[in-house]
Scaffold this active site. Structure first.
Site, PDB file in Angstrom:
ATOM      1  N   ARG A 173       1.548  14.788  12.658  1.00 56.79           N
ATOM      2  CA  ARG A 173       2.063  14.439  11.328  1.00 56.79           C
ATOM      3  C   ARG A 173       2.091  15.677  10.426  1.00 56.79           C
ATOM      4  O   ARG A 173       1.433  15.736   9.390  1.00 56.79           O
ATOM      5  CB  ARG A 173       1.207  13.341  10.687  1.00 56.79           C
ATOM      6  CG  ARG A 173       1.154  12.065  11.470  1.00 56.79           C
ATOM      7  CD  ARG A 173       0.188  11.065  10.863  1.00 56.79           C
ATOM      8  NE  ARG A 173       0.892   9.947  10.280  1.00 56.79           N
ATOM      9  CZ  ARG A 173       0.295   8.962   9.619  1.00 56.79           C
ATOM     10  NH1 ARG A 173      -0.994   8.964   9.464  1.00 56.79           N
ATOM     11  NH2 ARG A 173       0.987   7.970   9.124  1.00 56.79           N
TER      12      ARG A 173
ATOM     13  N   CYS B 146      -5.358   8.529   9.463  1.00 53.12           N
ATOM     14  CA  CYS B 146      -5.315   8.020  10.831  1.00 53.12           C
ATOM     15  C   CYS B 146      -5.060   9.133  11.839  1.00 53.12           C
ATOM     16  O   CYS B 146      -4.232  10.020  11.617  1.00 53.12           O
ATOM     17  CB  CYS B 146      -4.195   6.977  10.969  1.00 53.12           C
ATOM     18  SG  CYS B 146      -4.530   5.440  10.117  1.00 53.12           S
TER      19      CYS B 146
ATOM     20  N   ILE C 219       8.553   8.235  16.418  1.00 51.60           N
ATOM     21  CA  ILE C 219       8.153   8.792  15.127  1.00 51.60           C
ATOM     22  C   ILE C 219       6.891   9.635  15.245  1.00 51.60           C
ATOM     23  O   ILE C 219       6.851  10.791  14.814  1.00 51.60           O
ATOM     24  CB  ILE C 219       7.943   7.674  14.083  1.00 51.60           C
ATOM     25  CG1 ILE C 219       9.174   6.766  14.002  1.00 51.60           C
ATOM     26  CG2 ILE C 219       7.630   8.280  12.713  1.00 51.60           C
ATOM     27  CD1 ILE C 219      10.434   7.461  13.566  1.00 51.60           C
TER      28      ILE C 219
ATOM     29  N   ARG D  50      -4.448  10.600   4.376  1.00 55.78           N
ATOM     30  CA  ARG D  50      -3.353  11.541   4.523  1.00 55.78           C
ATOM     31  C   ARG D  50      -2.435  11.588   3.299  1.00 55.78           C
ATOM     32  O   ARG D  50      -1.870  12.625   2.977  1.00 55.78           O
ATOM     33  CB  ARG D  50      -2.539  11.193   5.771  1.00 55.78           C
ATOM     34  CG  ARG D  50      -1.561  12.277   6.117  1.00 55.78           C
ATOM     35  CD  ARG D  50      -1.237  12.325   7.582  1.00 55.78           C
ATOM     36  NE  ARG D  50      -0.623  13.609   7.879  1.00 55.78           N
ATOM     37  CZ  ARG D  50      -1.272  14.680   8.279  1.00 55.78           C
ATOM     38  NH1 ARG D  50      -2.565  14.622   8.454  1.00 55.78           N
ATOM     39  NH2 ARG D  50      -0.654  15.809   8.510  1.00 55.78           N
TER      40      ARG D  50
ATOM     41  N   ASP E  37       5.143   1.455  11.918  1.00 55.39           N
ATOM     42  CA  ASP E  37       3.950   0.754  11.440  1.00 55.39           C
ATOM     43  C   ASP E  37       3.851  -0.682  11.949  1.00 55.39           C
ATOM     44  O   ASP E  37       2.850  -1.352  11.711  1.00 55.39           O
ATOM     45  CB  ASP E  37       3.900   0.755   9.911  1.00 55.39           C
ATOM     46  CG  ASP E  37       3.354   2.058   9.346  1.00 55.39           C
ATOM     47  OD1 ASP E  37       2.911   2.908  10.135  1.00 55.39           O
ATOM     48  OD2 ASP E  37       3.370   2.227   8.116  1.00 55.39           O
TER      49      ASP E  37
ATOM     50  N   LYS F  42       0.837  -1.203   0.000  1.00 57.88           N
ATOM     51  CA  LYS F  42       0.000   0.000   0.000  1.00 57.88           C
ATOM     52  C   LYS F  42       0.872   1.253   0.000  1.00 57.88           C
ATOM     53  O   LYS F  42       0.628   2.202  -0.749  1.00 57.88           O
ATOM     54  CB  LYS F  42      -0.900  -0.002   1.232  1.00 57.88           C
ATOM     55  CG  LYS F  42      -1.593   1.336   1.479  1.00 57.88           C
ATOM     56  CD  LYS F  42      -1.975   1.495   2.938  1.00 57.88           C
ATOM     57  CE  LYS F  42      -2.270   2.946   3.238  1.00 57.88           C
ATOM     58  NZ  LYS F  42      -2.576   3.218   4.639  1.00 57.88           N
ATOM     59  N   ASN F  43       1.915   1.266   0.846  1.00 53.71           N
ATOM     60  CA  ASN F  43       2.730   2.469   1.002  1.00 53.71           C
ATOM     61  C   ASN F  43       3.627   2.745  -0.201  1.00 53.71           C
ATOM     62  O   ASN F  43       4.178   3.840  -0.319  1.00 53.71           O
ATOM     63  CB  ASN F  43       3.569   2.373   2.282  1.00 53.71           C
ATOM     64  CG  ASN F  43       2.721   2.509   3.532  1.00 53.71           C
ATOM     65  OD1 ASN F  43       1.612   3.044   3.490  1.00 53.71           O
ATOM     66  ND2 ASN F  43       3.228   2.015   4.654  1.00 53.71           N
TER      67      ASN F  43
ATOM     68  N   ASP G  10       4.518  20.663   7.242  1.00 52.91           N
ATOM     69  CA  ASP G  10       5.319  21.876   7.075  1.00 52.91           C
ATOM     70  C   ASP G  10       6.624  21.601   6.332  1.00 52.91           C
ATOM     71  O   ASP G  10       7.124  22.473   5.606  1.00 52.91           O
ATOM     72  CB  ASP G  10       5.606  22.525   8.433  1.00 52.91           C
ATOM     73  CG  ASP G  10       6.360  21.605   9.379  1.00 52.91           C
ATOM     74  OD1 ASP G  10       5.929  20.452   9.540  1.00 52.91           O
ATOM     75  OD2 ASP G  10       7.370  22.042   9.959  1.00 52.91           O
ATOM     76  N   LEU G  11       7.183  20.380   6.482  1.00 44.33           N
ATOM     77  CA  LEU G  11       8.424  20.065   5.775  1.00 44.33           C
ATOM     78  C   LEU G  11       8.198  20.011   4.264  1.00 44.33           C
ATOM     79  O   LEU G  11       9.064  20.420   3.486  1.00 44.33           O
ATOM     80  CB  LEU G  11       8.998  18.737   6.278  1.00 44.33           C
ATOM     81  CG  LEU G  11       9.447  18.711   7.746  1.00 44.33           C
ATOM     82  CD1 LEU G  11       9.924  17.316   8.130  1.00 44.33           C
ATOM     83  CD2 LEU G  11      10.550  19.732   7.999  1.00 44.33           C
TER      84      LEU G  11
END
Length: 416
Positions: free
Chosen positions: A120, A115, A325, A91, A303, A22-23, A123-124
């Protein structure tokens, strides 16, 4: 609303096959909007988040055909607005920001959802795109960006953000000049994204390291590409074998990408073998406690934090989990406690004292990986576990109850 009813206590035995990641699939699907010809993707998992992404890309102007794990995407006249009703549910939708700016010079993207596991922040992403020439305003919940042309530059990321690295990698592939990403995330899914972009004609070096060089090209072509296996699903199945004291062969499983997880499992006394067709997990009598600190790849993945905590809850001794994280990623703790787990929280650390057995109980999923930990706990528990809010699970696991039932689990999905 669907719920899962799990009768625990059955050791798993057999072979289970890992789906596409998925990722990896989400950023690759989004990157496909930069192609000027048809893109064909294989091994795409059938997930809720994938369906949401397809709807988003269709709104942006793409034509998409899907047959099981294959998706064909044909580019059309690209639109610049990603609406709230889709972005608020996932997201990863923020990943359209960079490619829209790179291709159209403008983007209007609703602030993302997904989620509820901490701030999370994006801004980066914004700071880096500003350095490439974009300007942003926030109006009515929408992030509005515009630029004449994104220009390559040297970008140092204050944190190796996965989403930020992906956004910039995609955008920089057709930006003007060279972009250097320093302190970039090194996750295997980013390597997969880079390989896809290269297959489309991008010029990228250093992917898989923390310094990535991208030489912008005028446009990208289409290609045919196969998505990598899902290492988090594989890790979840490893946990399922261990927590039920079962015996599984996990087929299509990427060993190298799982080394941080496998090392921790071996510390817990679990026997794992690398096989030609996957990874074998042998039955185990006693689980030992261990300590885990989540880190960016190649460290232990956040995860998998919730899943290993379920395993720790029946291990002999006291384990600790340090979450570095994401904030607020211990929402599964109170639900595991309902099943008899002995877990104490101290800031970003969970102290887990193993108990003899878990007991089935009604529980509620709060996010994707928390829901996986509850399924795992339910497999090991004595009695019946009922899990509400299974839509979280469906965001990231393809046919999980069917796969687990095929190797001996007793899981029923009902709709009430």
């Amino acid at each position: 609303m669907d719920k899962l009813i799990i009768e625990g206590g059955y050791p798993l035995k057999g072979t289970v096959t890992v789906s596409g990641s998925k990722n990896a699939a989400l950023p690759i699907l989004i990157a496909s909007i930069l192609a000027n010809k048809k893109v064909t993707l294989h091994n795409v998992p059938q997930l809720r988040d994938i369906r949401t992404t397809i709807k988003l890309l269709e709104i942006l102007g793409c034509t998409i055909q899907q047959t099981e794990q294959c998706i064909e995407l044909t580019p059309g006249t690209l639109q610049h607005e990603a609406p709230y009703e889709l972005v608020c549910t996932m997201r990863a939708s923020i990943l359209v920001l960079g490619p829209l700016l790179a291709k159209l010079g403008k983007a209007k993207v609703a602030m993302p959802g997904g989620c509820a596991i901490g701030a999370r922040p994006i801004d980066l992403h914004i700071k880096a795109l500003e350095k490439m020439g974009a300007k942003f305003t926030l109006k009515d919940g929408y992030l509005i960006g515009d630029c004449t042309k994104l220009k390559g530059t040297h970008i140092y990321l204050d944190f190796p953000t996965v989403g930020g690295t992906e956004n910039l990698l995609i955008a920089a592939s057709i930006a003007e000049g060279e972009t250097i990403l320093e302190n970039a995330a090194q996750e295997p899914e980013i390597e997969d994204l880079a390989r896809f972009l290269i297959a489309c004609g991008a010029i990228i070096k250093g992917h898989g390291t923390n310094v990535i060089h991208i030489q912008g090209v005028p446009s990208l072509n289409g290609c045919t590409y196969s998505i990598m296996p899902d290492r988090i699903e594989a890790g979840t199945f490893l946990t399922a074998a261990a927590i039920t004291k079962g015996e599984l062969l996990i087929s299509g499983c990427p060993y190298k990408e799982l080394e941080a997880i496998i090392n921790k499992f071996m510390q817990m006394g679990i026997h794992i073998e690398k096989r030609e067709c996957g990874i074998y997990v042998a039955p185990i009598k006693t689980l030992k406690a261990t300590d885990v600190t989540t880190r960016p790849f190649p460290g232990f993945p956040t995860d998998m934090q919730a899943q290993i905590m379920a395993l720790m809850s029946i291990a002999y001794g006291t384990s600790t989990v340090n979450e570095t994280i994401f904030e607020n990623r211990f929402m599964h703790v109170q639900e595991l406690a309902r099943m008899g787990a002995n877990i104490r929280l101290n800031g970003h650390t969970a102290i887990v004292t193993g108990v003899k057995e878990l007991k089935g109980a009604p529980v509620m999923a709060s996010d994707l990986r928390a829901s996986a930990s509850l399924v795992l706990a339910g497999l090991a528990a004595k009695g019946i576990t009922t899990i509400q809010r299974t839509y979280h699970l469906d965001r990231g696991y393809e046919f999980i109850e069917k796969k687990l039932n095929a190797v001996g689990a007793s899981i029923q999905r009902t709709n009430e």
